[in-house]
Structures are given as structure tokens and as C-alpha cells.
Design an enzyme around this catalytic site. Structure first.
Site, mmCIF file in Angstrom:
data_model
loop_
_atom_site.group_PDB
_atom_site.id
_atom_site.type_symbol
_atom_site.label_atom_id
_atom_site.label_comp_id
_atom_site.label_asym_id
_atom_site.label_seq_id
_atom_site.Cartn_x
_atom_site.Cartn_y
_atom_site.Cartn_z
ATOM 1 N N CYS A 21 -19.739 1.409 7.573
ATOM 2 C CA CYS A 21 -18.970 0.754 8.633
ATOM 3 C C CYS A 21 -17.734 1.608 8.877
ATOM 4 O O CYS A 21 -16.907 1.776 7.973
ATOM 5 C CB CYS A 21 -18.581 -0.660 8.208
ATOM 6 N N CYS A 53 0.834 -1.196 0.000
ATOM 7 C CA CYS A 53 0.000 0.000 0.000
ATOM 8 C C CYS A 53 0.876 1.257 0.000
ATOM 9 O O CYS A 53 1.877 1.313 0.728
ATOM 10 C CB CYS A 53 -0.912 0.002 1.223
ATOM 11 N N ARG A 106 -18.644 -3.688 16.940
ATOM 12 C CA ARG A 106 -18.036 -4.970 16.602
ATOM 13 C C ARG A 106 -16.647 -5.139 17.204
ATOM 14 O O ARG A 106 -15.780 -4.292 17.055
ATOM 15 C CB ARG A 106 -17.925 -5.102 15.073
#
Length: 342
Positions: free
Chosen positions: A213, A78, A283
Site C-alpha cells: 500500500c 516521531c 483509495r
């Protein structure tokens, strides 16, 4: 108040009494000042905090727990310099560039569905997707849909408006793009792009009708004030889901020598984020294994958490999926499945 003698439990000036009246009774979140009070509660009140957070979760979200699996379509290399991430091509980490083929992606989705998961997230280590990656994602989604009944989410970095529309057209159910940390702390974590650029992608995703999210990583050198700031900023964004990660220091990254977050601080944070986000899917994500261990996993599920990522993460090991499923069964927490609850 922070730094002073805490008010006794039950005192109307006590933060948990105020949180009970505000968050539990009305569904309104705590503000930044209140969240800071929660984050500075003494250790002996953590159990009380988690019990309240559990009540809030049960009242405003219900008992169901959502299970998700994730897979990396493109790993490593990346161009961004997120200081926590071993997938950055700028750091001397052990992670090497790799791509997953479509049959392997489908098999991963099948295995994820077998755990009872309702969500399968396709992730790529990129600043944003190029044309080839978008084509791979489209082919992968089509192949998965031909074989598996499961919601598909994506996490592909920053998006253009046309890419957002394209993903929505593919039927992507939810898009993950973490803000990672408080706006004031972000320049200490990433220098190759801005917090505002991430926020813009999230705005576009929301306007396109996909679920949002968005969460981050705790324990990256932020102050308690910045932790409270981050929770308030997430509440302002109003995402459908907030993945809560705890830093698992990765060799070769700028944050590789940071200490792991103390378990008591992590539990306080779980309670605080539930009181900041009473109606949101919260989560359990990366780092919970080394930060909290098995006991902490139980405490988190009974302290405001109502979703888990099962299996391994992108570059770190997680708990076996069976362990998390067994824990949910043991706690009597119904597992949300595709279209129903078991």
C-alpha cells in the site's frame, strides 16, 4: 497539449481519446506526458475525464469498493520532520505522545468490522519500529484475530529485512508506507530521510509477499509536472493499493499555512491517477472532506475511486463511517466484505 489550444473531444490527438484507446481498451497506463495533459485539462472537461476514469475502474477493477479503518497504536513524538505531519516531535503542534493498549486496539478493530470494512490498519508514528513496538503489534494482531474476522495491515515506518519477515510471519496482509510525493519534490517535504529509503522498504515488503500500500499527499507545493511524475513513479512501483490524500494543513507544521487544494485540481488528479493506475485499488484518504466535501466524495467514487477509509484519520476528523456506507449504497456500489461482496 499543455499551454496550447486543446484538441476537440473525439479528435485522435485529444488526450482523453488517446487515454480511452490505451488505458480503457488495453489496461496500459498513461505515461508522464499524457498525465500532465490530463492534469491541465480545462474545467469544462473534468466531467468527461471522471466518466472515463470510472469506465477504466469498472473495466479493470470491477464495481466493488473496499472499506478500511485505521487506528494509531503510537501517536506523536516521531523523530522525523515530514513537513505535513503534526505527529513530528520537531514541530510545535497540539499532538502529544500517546499509546493505545491492546484491549482498545481490539475494540477499534471490532468497531471497524461493524462498518463492513475488510481491512484494519495499525499505524505508529515512528521512523521504524523498535523491539517493544514489534512485540506490541504481535500481541495486538493475535488479540484481534481471536475476536474479529478482518484483514490486518500495518504502517510502522521504515523496516529492516528481519522486521519485514517478522510481520509477514504474523500474517500481516498489507503494509502501508507512502512515498508521499514525487522523488524530485521529496527533499522539500522531508529532510530526515530519503525517498530512496522509503522505496527500499517497499521493495522488501513486496519481496516478502505482503501486499504493498503506497500513495501520498497532493497539494504540498508540488508542480503539476511533479504530480504527473509522482503518478508515474507509483505506476512503476505497481502497488496493490494507492491511498490518495489531499493536504489538510496542520497548525504548527511547516505546511500549516498552505492553502487547501482547489476542488477542480483534486478531481483532475483523481482522474489522472486512475489513468496512471488502471488496475490498482485507489483509495480516498485524508483531506477529501475539506478539499471536496460531500459532492466531491460522490464525484470521486464515480470518477475512479474504488476504496475508502471510513471514520477518522490519525490526527484529523473524517466523514462518519455511516455517511460513506450510505453513499456507496445510494450509488449502487457493492461493498467488498471479508471473503465476499454485499
Amino acid at each position: 497539449m499543455p499551454g496550447g489550444t486543446p484538441a476537440p473531444a473525439g479528435d485522435p490527438s485529444d488526450i482523453l481519446a488517446r487515454a480511452r484507446a490505451l488505458v480503457l481498451e488495453t489496461g496500459e497506463p498513461l505515461d508522464r506526458a499524457g498525465l500532465l495533459e490530463v492534469l491541465t485539462l480545462p474545467d469544462e472537461r473534468i466531467e468527461e475525464l471522471l466518466a472515463l476514469a470510472h469506465e477504466v475502474r469498472m473495466r479493470w477493477c470491477g464495481p466493488e469498493v473496499e472499506v478500511e479503518g485505521i487506528i494509531s497504536l503510537k501517536t506523536g513524538g516521531c523523530p522525523e520532520d515530514c513537513h505535513f505531519c503534526s505527529q513530528s516531535g520537531k514541530f510545535e503542534s497540539p499532538v502529544r505522545v500517546a499509546r493505545l493498549d491492546i484491549p482498545s486496539l481490539v475494540e477499534a478493530a471490532k468497531q471497524t468490522a461493524k462498518t463492513g470494512a475488510t481491512e484494519f490498519c495499525i499505524v505508529a508514528a515512528v521512523r521504524g519500529p523498535d523491539r517493544m513496538l514489534m512485540s506490541q503489534v504481535a500481541a495486538g494482531i493475535e488479540a484481534i484475530r481471536n475476536e474479529v474476522e478482518i484483514n490486518i495491515a500495518c504502517s510502522l515506518g521504515m523496516l529492516t529485512p528481519s522486521q519485514v519477515d517478522e510481520l509477514a510471519g504474523m500474517g500481516v496482509h498489507r503494509y502501508n508506507h507512502n512515498l508521499e510525493t514525487a522523488r524530485s519534490h521529496f527533499p522539500n517535504v522531508v529532510t530526515t530521510h530519503t525517498w530512496e529509503e522509503r522505496w527500499e522498504t517497499l521493495r522488501l515488503v513486496s519481496e516478502a509477499g505482503m501486499e504493498v500500500c503506497c500513495g501520498g499527499i497532493l497539494g504540498m507545493g508540488e508542480s503539476l509536472e511533479q504530480r504527473a511524475e509522482f503518478a508515474e513513479q507509483l505506476a512503476e512501483l505497481a502497488p496493490d493499493e494507492v491511498p490518495l490524500n489531499f493536504l489538510n494543513p496542520r497548525p504548527g507544521t511547516p505546511f500549516g499555512d498552505l492553502d487547501t487544494m482547489p476542488a477542480a485540481d483534486a478531481l483532475r488528479a483523481i482522474g489522472a491517477f486512475r489513468l496512471a493506475l488502471p488496475k490498482t485499488i485507489l483509495r480516498f484518504a485524508g483531506g477529501r472532506e475539506i478539499t471536496l466535501g460531500d459532492l466531491g466524495a460522490r464525484q470521486g467514487i464515480l470518477g475512479g475511486i474504488n476504496a475508502v477509509i471510513v471514520g477518522n484519520y490519525l490526527t484529523t476528523l473524517g466523514r462518519p463511517a455511516e455517511s460513506d456506507i450510505d453513499l456507496l449504497v445510494d450509488l449502487g456500489m457493492p461493498i467488498k466484505t471479508f471473503g465476499t461482496v454485499v
